[in-house]
Design a protein around this motif. Structure first.
Motif, PDB file in Angstrom:
ATOM      1  N   SER A   7       0.836  -1.210   0.000  1.00 24.99           N
ATOM      2  CA  SER A   7       0.000   0.000   0.000  1.00 24.99           C
ATOM      3  C   SER A   7       0.864   1.251   0.000  1.00 24.99           C
ATOM      4  N   GLY A   8       1.912   1.251   0.837  1.00 20.78           N
ATOM      5  CA  GLY A   8       2.806   2.408   0.895  1.00 20.78           C
ATOM      6  C   GLY A   8       3.561   2.626  -0.395  1.00 20.78           C
ATOM      7  N   ALA A   9       4.006   1.529  -1.017  1.00 22.72           N
ATOM      8  CA  ALA A   9       4.757   1.639  -2.270  1.00 22.72           C
ATOM      9  C   ALA A   9       3.867   2.144  -3.405  1.00 22.72           C
ATOM     10  N   ILE A  10       2.637   1.623  -3.488  1.00 22.79           N
ATOM     11  CA  ILE A  10       1.723   2.069  -4.549  1.00 22.79           C
ATOM     12  C   ILE A  10       1.308   3.521  -4.308  1.00 22.79           C
ATOM     13  N   ALA A  11       1.057   3.875  -3.036  1.00 28.43           N
ATOM     14  CA  ALA A  11       0.685   5.249  -2.705  1.00 28.43           C
ATOM     15  C   ALA A  11       1.791   6.227  -3.111  1.00 28.43           C
ATOM     16  N   ALA A  12       3.042   5.853  -2.840  1.00 34.36           N
ATOM     17  CA  ALA A  12       4.172   6.698  -3.243  1.00 34.36           C
ATOM     18  C   ALA A  12       4.257   6.791  -4.758  1.00 34.36           C
ATOM     19  N   THR A  13       3.967   5.695  -5.443  1.00 34.47           N
ATOM     20  CA  THR A  13       3.996   5.664  -6.903  1.00 34.47           C
ATOM     21  C   THR A  13       3.014   6.664  -7.505  1.00 34.47           C
ATOM     22  N   TYR A  14       1.806   6.724  -6.931  1.00 31.15           N
ATOM     23  CA  TYR A  14       0.769   7.610  -7.478  1.00 31.15           C
ATOM     24  C   TYR A  14       0.847   9.026  -6.924  1.00 31.15           C
ATOM     25  N   GLY A  15       1.598   9.227  -5.850  1.00 31.26           N
ATOM     26  CA  GLY A  15       1.837  10.580  -5.372  1.00 31.26           C
ATOM     27  C   GLY A  15       2.967  11.244  -6.132  1.00 31.26           C
ATOM     28  N   SER A  16       3.913  10.417  -6.593  1.00 32.29           N
ATOM     29  CA  SER A  16       5.033  10.930  -7.379  1.00 32.29           C
ATOM     30  C   SER A  16       4.592  11.112  -8.827  1.00 32.29           C
ATOM     31  N   VAL A  17       5.515  11.462  -9.695  1.00 34.07           N
ATOM     32  CA  VAL A  17       5.155  11.818 -11.074  1.00 34.07           C
ATOM     33  C   VAL A  17       5.976  11.016 -12.075  1.00 34.07           C
ATOM     34  N   SER A  18       5.467  10.985 -13.303  1.00 40.62           N
ATOM     35  CA  SER A  18       6.151  10.309 -14.396  1.00 40.62           C
ATOM     36  C   SER A  18       6.759  11.341 -15.338  1.00 40.62           C
ATOM     37  N   ALA A  19       8.079  11.366 -15.414  1.00 42.34           N
ATOM     38  CA  ALA A  19       8.760  12.312 -16.297  1.00 42.34           C
ATOM     39  C   ALA A  19       8.411  12.052 -17.758  1.00 42.34           C
ATOM     40  N   VAL A  20       8.246  10.765 -18.120  1.00 43.16           N
ATOM     41  CA  VAL A  20       7.937  10.430 -19.513  1.00 43.16           C
ATOM     42  C   VAL A  20       6.531  10.904 -19.879  1.00 43.16           C
ATOM     43  N   THR A  21       5.572  10.767 -18.946  1.00 46.73           N
ATOM     44  CA  THR A  21       4.216  11.285 -19.191  1.00 46.73           C
ATOM     45  C   THR A  21       4.262  12.795 -19.362  1.00 46.73           C
ATOM     46  N   PHE A  22       5.068  13.455 -18.541  1.00 46.17           N
ATOM     47  CA  PHE A  22       5.226  14.911 -18.628  1.00 46.17           C
ATOM     48  C   PHE A  22       5.793  15.310 -19.989  1.00 46.17           C
ATOM     49  N   VAL A  23       6.824  14.596 -20.425  1.00 46.93           N
ATOM     50  CA  VAL A  23       7.444  14.884 -21.726  1.00 46.93           C
ATOM     51  C   VAL A  23       6.435  14.683 -22.855  1.00 46.93           C
ATOM     52  N   THR A  24       5.643  13.610 -22.772  1.00 51.95           N
ATOM     53  CA  THR A  24       4.622  13.349 -23.785  1.00 51.95           C
ATOM     54  C   THR A  24       3.563  14.447 -23.776  1.00 51.95           C
ATOM     55  N   ALA A  25       3.211  14.923 -22.573  1.00 51.90           N
ATOM     56  CA  ALA A  25       2.227  16.004 -22.454  1.00 51.90           C
ATOM     57  C   ALA A  25       2.754  17.299 -23.060  1.00 51.90           C
ATOM     58  N   VAL A  26       4.033  17.569 -22.874  1.00 51.30           N
ATOM     59  CA  VAL A  26       4.651  18.757 -23.486  1.00 51.30           C
ATOM     60  C   VAL A  26       4.577  18.657 -25.002  1.00 51.30           C
ATOM     61  N   SER A  27       4.854  17.472 -25.538  1.00 59.11           N
ATOM     62  CA  SER A  27       4.753  17.264 -26.986  1.00 59.11           C
ATOM     63  C   SER A  27       3.309  17.467 -27.464  1.00 59.11           C
ATOM     64  N   PHE A  28       2.353  17.041 -26.656  1.00 53.77           N
ATOM     65  CA  PHE A  28       0.934  17.225 -26.974  1.00 53.77           C
ATOM     66  C   PHE A  28       0.578  18.715 -27.037  1.00 53.77           C
ATOM     67  N   LEU A  29       1.083  19.495 -26.069  1.00 47.17           N
ATOM     68  CA  LEU A  29       0.828  20.935 -26.059  1.00 47.17           C
ATOM     69  C   LEU A  29       1.440  21.608 -27.284  1.00 47.17           C
ATOM     70  N   GLU A  30       2.654  21.181 -27.637  1.00 48.88           N
ATOM     71  CA  GLU A  30       3.307  21.753 -28.819  1.00 48.88           C
ATOM     72  C   GLU A  30       2.524  21.426 -30.083  1.00 48.88           C
ATOM     73  N   MET A  31       1.969  20.217 -30.143  1.00 56.83           N
ATOM     74  CA  MET A  31       1.161  19.818 -31.298  1.00 56.83           C
ATOM     75  C   MET A  31      -0.101  20.681 -31.401  1.00 56.83           C
ATOM     76  N   GLU A  32      -0.676  21.016 -30.228  1.00 55.10           N
ATOM     77  CA  GLU A  32      -1.883  21.846 -30.203  1.00 55.10           C
ATOM     78  C   GLU A  32      -1.551  23.344 -30.179  1.00 55.10           C
ATOM     79  N   GLN A  33      -0.242  23.680 -30.192  1.00 54.20           N
ATOM     80  CA  GLN A  33       0.226  25.072 -30.183  1.00 54.20           C
ATOM     81  C   GLN A  33      -0.308  25.839 -28.964  1.00 54.20           C
ATOM     82  N   ILE A  34      -0.159  25.211 -27.797  1.00 53.51           N
ATOM     83  CA  ILE A  34      -0.570  25.814 -26.528  1.00 53.51           C
ATOM     84  C   ILE A  34       0.691  26.128 -25.720  1.00 53.51           C
ATOM     85  N   ASP A  35       0.825  27.361 -25.268  1.00 49.38           N
ATOM     86  CA  ASP A  35       2.008  27.785 -24.514  1.00 49.38           C
ATOM     87  C   ASP A  35       1.955  27.272 -23.075  1.00 49.38           C
ATOM     88  N   PHE A  36       3.144  27.100 -22.493  1.00 43.61           N
ATOM     89  CA  PHE A  36       3.253  26.725 -21.080  1.00 43.61           C
ATOM     90  C   PHE A  36       4.537  27.318 -20.517  1.00 43.61           C
TER      91      PHE A  36
END
Length: 321
Positions: free
Chosen positions: A97-126
């Motif tokens: 439970s503690g390990a999974i909770a830490a997993t979902y409280g922390s973040v995914s750098a790869v998801t973040f990078v993919t999201a940045v690419s998504f914003l660039e595709m939609e031409q949305i500034d950040f």
């Protein structure tokens, strides 16, 4: 939800390469990305996004929105593992439970990078400061997860955890150190100096992202079949909790943050789950936690959901509210 936005995301070449990796596993193909190449590409992606974020930050004025963003990121990283821990305890052991909770409280750098690419595709500034927010959200969740395990373990002497070692490991973790270091270097570099390496940091970014997502698809496909045998609770948790976190933050973030792109990245960070930094830390701090449970939850379920349906959903909510 805008169906054109959803279709644009699902037909994104980088995402289609992710699906190709999953299909390759199902077809029992020998397609694979060499481990050394995969590690290099992941380091490149973190370097590129950190450096570009530092450049953006250098051209931004430090204001209350940036300060609120940093505070909100840390608060999320502290609260999410606490509330998810008590949900997980209905089915799992204290350690898992503690390990999974830490997993979902922390973040995914790869998801973040993919999201940045998504914003660039939609031409949305950040804002470039969102890279710093992401980096700051890695360590707190790991520490909270370990503290929860230590507090709720019956035999604390036998299962004691060296918190100093966990804290140091979470801060010196390669992905955290690289993205923070790249952010600082990008902040210090002049615009002329940044242009000198622009072909490396920008022009080839999407190509490397596509190859990396192909590798992630292969890895996810290998872990998915084994994970599904563990029951429906973990599967539903890996989808429902990210939706709750992402949707809530997509709405609430409007109180503190104005930028559409920044609010979207916050929602993605809240919805994502770590499968790099947390497993490395948990292996050191809580060896009794089962990595075949929390890694597939984050990598094989939550990650594909976020980069396919999650991103258009969170953007739709932000645009609506």
């Amino acid at each position: 939800m805008d169906l054109h936005l959803l279709i644009d995301n699902l037909t994104n070449p980088a995402l289609l390469f992710f699906f190709l990796g999953i299909i390759a596993v199902q077809l029992k193909s020998d397609l694979e990305i060499p481990s050394n190449s995969s590690k290099f590409i992941s380091l490149y992606l973190l370097f590129s996004i950190g450096f570009k974020g530092g450049q953006e930050l250098a051209h931004s004025n430090l204001n209350m929105e940036i300060l609120w963003s940093l505070v909100l990121g840390i608060v999320l990283a502290l609260l999410v593992p606490v509330y998810t821990y008590f949900i997980l305890r209905r089915k799992f052991t204290v350690e898992n439970s503690g390990a999974i909770a830490a997993t979902y409280g922390s973040v995914s750098a790869v998801t973040f990078v993919t999201a940045v690419s998504f914003l660039e595709m939609e031409q949305i500034d950040f804002g470039g400061h969102m890279v710093a927010v992401m980096a700051l959200m890695e360590a707190p969740s790991i520490i909270i997860g370990v503290l929860l395990i230590a507090f709720f373990t019956k035999n604390k002497k036998k299962e004691g955890v060296a918190l100093n070692g966990v804290f140091r490991h979470s801060l010196t973790n390669g992905s955290v150190l690289l993205i923070l270091g790249s952010l600082i270097i990008g902040f210090m570099a002049s615009e002329q100096q940044a242009r000198g390496i622009q072909p490396f940091t920008t022009d080839i970014f999407k190509g490397f992202l596509a190859v990396f997502l192909l590798d992630m698809g292969i890895t996810s496909g290998k872990k998915l079949s084994t994970f599904l045998k563990k029951g429906w609770f973990a599967f539903l948790f890996a989808i429902i909790v990210p939706i709750i976190n992402g949707c809530l933050v997509a709405v609430v973030s409007g109180t503190f943050i104005d930028g559409l792109g920044n609010r979207f990245l916050f929602a993605i960070l809240a919805a994502s789950a770590s499968y790099i930094a947390v497993p490395a830390a948990m292996q050191l701090a809580v060896p009794k936690a089962n990595p075949s449970l929390y890694i597939p939850m984050a990598l094989a379920i939550t990650f594909p959901f976020n980069i396919t349906l999650g991103m258009p959903l969170y953007l739709f909510i932000i645009q609506t509210f």
